[in-house]
Design a protein around this motif. Structure first.
Motif: not given
Length: 254
Positions: A87, A103, A107, A147
């Motif tokens: 994050a 990110i 992710n 994020y």
């Protein structure tokens, strides 16, 4: 559950480590994946029936090697928990492309790569995928342009997986944690932020890592054999609560 094997990414700490402990309690074996070698070795040291694998899920070549090594060690994969994540909370105008990509590559790309590489093994066991999203993927929030967007994409990727892999008996679901009392959260959440979260949550408290792990383990288990394509917010009711809830509570008290 004796012979079942779970692959957990981001397993060195936090929700990943709590999920590892719960799987072990329930009789699973666990492949603990993390790129933080020192923390991974430390976390894995005293856990029976778990083995540490140091890999970076954002690098395709490493993911392929990781799956091969896990299968060589355990012989099968019954569940994949895509928990690894990073994050960087910045205003939208200050989020440069390098921060955005950093990110996204963990992710989102990591979830895609690990899941895809594990598909042949999961087909063999009619296994399960659990992707870890976030409340930030369900509700837009300040400072979370990268994020939150990455987690929203993970939610949709989960549904794609459920649709395409269902024919093979492979299930895919997404768990979206709300505010959780992790070391990282407690380090960056000021008293004002904590108070604001507590006001907005019907349960009036932060969750803990074990509570999130319980949901993850359930979705990986045979108890959830008819559950796929679902997005479950484990968030104390935060996503459900509407705007103005604190004021409505105050009015109710009066």
């Amino acid at each position: 559950m004796e012979n079942k094997v779970a692959l957990v990414t981001g397993a060195a700490r936090g929700i990943g480590l709590a999920t590892t402990h719960l799987f072990i309690e329930q009789g699973w074996q666990v492949a603990m994946i993390d790129r933080d070698s020192a923390e991974l070795r430390k976390s894995c040291r005293d856990i029976a029936n778990a083995k540490a694998f140091e890999y970076d899920v954002s690098i395709p070549e490493q993911v392929d090697l990781m799956i091969d090594e896990v299968l060589t060690e355990f012989g099968q994969i019954d569940a994949v928990v895509n928990n690894a994540g990073v994050a960087d909370f910045l205003p939208i105008g200050e989020t440069d492309f390098s921060a955005w990509r950093r990110i996204m590559e963990t992710n989102l790309d990591g979830v895609f790569l690990v899941s895809q590489a594990a598909i042949p093994a999961l087909k063999q066991t009619k296994g399960a995928i659990v992707n870890i999203g976030s409340i930030s993927g369900l509700r837009a929030s300040t400072l979370r342009v990268a994020y939150g967007t990455s987690k929203a994409a993970v939610i949709h990727l989960t549904k794609q997986q459920a649709i395409e892999l269902g024919d093979f008996g492979v299930r895919s679901n997404c768990v979206c944690p709300g505010p959780v009392k992790t070391k990282l959260a407690m380090a960056v959440h000021s008293p004002e932020i904590i108070s604001a979260y507590l006001d907005a949550m019907p349960l009036g408290r932060y969750g803990n890592e074990r509570e999130i792990a319980e949901v993850i383990a359930f979705l990986c288990s045979d108890k959830a054999s008819y559950v796929t394509g679902q997005v479950i917010a484990a968030d104390g009711g935060f996503e459900t609560a509407g705007v103005g809830l604190p004021a409505l509570r105050k009015a109710a008290e009066e």
